[in-house]
Design a protein around this motif. Sequence first.
Motif, PDB file in Angstrom:
ATOM      1  N   PHE A 109       6.129   2.181  11.399  1.00  0.00           N
ATOM      2  CA  PHE A 109       7.360   2.116  10.229  1.00  0.00           C
ATOM      3  C   PHE A 109       7.115   1.511   9.211  1.00  0.00           C
ATOM      4  CE2 PHE A 109      10.821  -1.385   8.937  1.00  0.00           C
ATOM      5  CZ  PHE A 109      11.323  -0.749   9.325  1.00  0.00           C
ATOM      6  N   ASP A 110       6.423   0.482   8.958  1.00  0.00           N
ATOM      7  CA  ASP A 110       6.482   0.831   7.513  1.00  0.00           C
ATOM      8  C   ASP A 110       6.059   1.599   6.669  1.00  0.00           C
ATOM      9  OD1 ASP A 110       5.576  -1.755   9.249  1.00  0.00           O
ATOM     10  OD2 ASP A 110       5.804  -2.749   7.629  1.00  0.00           O
ATOM     11  N   TYR A 111       4.968   2.282   7.287  1.00  0.00           N
ATOM     12  CA  TYR A 111       4.965   3.445   6.355  1.00  0.00           C
ATOM     13  C   TYR A 111       5.692   4.528   5.957  1.00  0.00           C
ATOM     14  CZ  TYR A 111       0.383   1.380   7.138  1.00  0.00           C
ATOM     15  OH  TYR A 111      -1.348   1.471   6.822  1.00  0.00           O
ATOM     16  N   VAL A 150       0.742  -0.842  -0.217  1.00  0.00           N
ATOM     17  CA  VAL A 150      -0.346   0.197  -0.208  1.00  0.00           C
ATOM     18  C   VAL A 150       0.984   0.994   0.278  1.00  0.00           C
ATOM     19  CG1 VAL A 150      -1.825   1.475   1.549  1.00  0.00           C
ATOM     20  CG2 VAL A 150      -2.236  -0.992   0.941  1.00  0.00           C
ATOM     21  N   SER A 151       1.925   1.572   1.089  1.00  0.00           N
ATOM     22  CA  SER A 151       2.851   2.237   1.282  1.00  0.00           C
ATOM     23  C   SER A 151       3.356   2.588  -0.198  1.00  0.00           C
ATOM     24  CB  SER A 151       3.845   1.729   2.060  1.00  0.00           C
ATOM     25  OG  SER A 151       3.251   1.888   2.838  1.00  0.00           O
ATOM     26  N   LEU A 152       3.927   1.767  -1.547  1.00  0.00           N
ATOM     27  CA  LEU A 152       4.856   2.154  -2.535  1.00  0.00           C
ATOM     28  C   LEU A 152       3.968   2.173  -3.622  1.00  0.00           C
ATOM     29  CD1 LEU A 152       7.384  -0.976  -2.631  1.00  0.00           C
ATOM     30  CD2 LEU A 152       7.783   1.442  -1.931  1.00  0.00           C
ATOM     31  N   VAL A 153       2.246   1.834  -3.285  1.00  0.00           N
ATOM     32  CA  VAL A 153       1.353   2.185  -3.678  1.00  0.00           C
ATOM     33  C   VAL A 153       1.290   3.794  -4.761  1.00  0.00           C
ATOM     34  CG1 VAL A 153      -1.228   1.905  -4.793  1.00  0.00           C
ATOM     35  CG2 VAL A 153      -0.375   0.504  -4.782  1.00  0.00           C
ATOM     36  N   PHE A 154       1.032   4.316  -2.994  1.00  0.00           N
ATOM     37  CA  PHE A 154       0.945   5.265  -2.945  1.00  0.00           C
ATOM     38  C   PHE A 154       1.800   6.438  -3.003  1.00  0.00           C
ATOM     39  CE2 PHE A 154      -3.331   4.233  -0.390  1.00  0.00           C
ATOM     40  CZ  PHE A 154      -4.268   5.457  -0.745  1.00  0.00           C
ATOM     41  N   LYS A 155       2.910   5.713  -2.977  1.00  0.00           N
ATOM     42  CA  LYS A 155       4.025   6.854  -2.992  1.00  0.00           C
ATOM     43  C   LYS A 155       3.986   7.174  -4.639  1.00  0.00           C
ATOM     44  CE  LYS A 155       8.874   6.790  -2.884  1.00  0.00           C
ATOM     45  NZ  LYS A 155      10.524   5.952  -2.249  1.00  0.00           N
ATOM     46  N   GLN A 156       3.719   6.142  -5.206  1.00  0.00           N
ATOM     47  CA  GLN A 156       3.703   6.814  -6.817  1.00  0.00           C
ATOM     48  C   GLN A 156       2.477   7.980  -6.985  1.00  0.00           C
ATOM     49  OE1 GLN A 156       6.415   5.899  -9.109  1.00  0.00           O
ATOM     50  NE2 GLN A 156       7.229   5.143  -7.330  1.00  0.00           N
ATOM     51  N   VAL A 157       1.419   7.090  -6.949  1.00  0.00           N
ATOM     52  CA  VAL A 157       0.724   8.295  -6.303  1.00  0.00           C
ATOM     53  C   VAL A 157       0.636   9.389  -6.471  1.00  0.00           C
ATOM     54  CG1 VAL A 157      -2.204   8.681  -5.674  1.00  0.00           C
ATOM     55  CG2 VAL A 157      -1.437   6.482  -6.111  1.00  0.00           C
TER      56      VAL A 157
END
Length: 303
Positions: free
Chosen positions: A240-242, A132-139
Amino acid sequence: MTAQAPAKKKRKQTDMNRERTMTYLAFCLPGFAAYCVFLIFPILMGIYYSLMDWNGISRSYNFIGAANYLKLLEDKKFKAALVFNFRYTLMLCVGIVVISVVLALLLNQEFKGRSFYRTLYFMPAVLSMITVSLVFKQVYFYVLPAIGKALNIEVLSSNILANKQTAIYGLLFVHLWQGVALPTLLFLAGLQTIPSELYEAAAIDGANRWQQFRHVTVTYLIPTLSVVLVLVVKQGLMVFDYVKAMTGGGPGTATQSIALLIYNNGFERNKYSYSIAQAVATGLIIALISVIQIQVSNKKKVD
């Protein structure tokens, strides 16, 4: 012979109780052993290593007592991380509680397709936080700036994760999007335990919807609220993850959380014992806050 019968019966009952107790212990022993090996023992070893001067690699280490804990009192990075985490946790608690209560109230109503929507809102909870974090990072990097420039919205015209002032809100939005699922489920379960007669009685007494929500719904949801707050506070203080996937603690150290600081000290700067001391101190803070939350909620809950 008559006198021996009760004694024999009592002895037989005692043997049965002893056998039952041994059976219970036999079933509990594997779980208890696993609990000790994978939780209690690591905690004790962590406390032990926090009293050492060790880089996590060397075979030798020196006992320095509470020096690592005293160092925390002067560590500006640790204090800055604490401030970030408390600020983040406060916003996260308010956001998750408000959104999840509203969603629970809506999903508790009778309407067509209710089961579908209950399933739909819970889907983010089964996704990996890193994914989820990587997807939103691209968004945030590609999609939002393009939309912001097209609509001439200055705030969205650049990557909000690259701005020290807005990066925390980018992280918070993703956490809220994925984190409301379980609290909503808990609040929904709590709503279904409230007797409908209470709302009918309140309506007869002239209470409007807001008064019914305040004096009936909220009162009965306090035990659920206590559980949700403990879970969300833990998530906020240990996020941490986000942070790791989306900002890496940046820009600069604007979004450096305690968990990320512990990770960096332990695995990148080889300050293993010091990172464990930070983890122990953070654990104590979380435990203290949780105890206070539970005590406060227990005073307000309905018996």
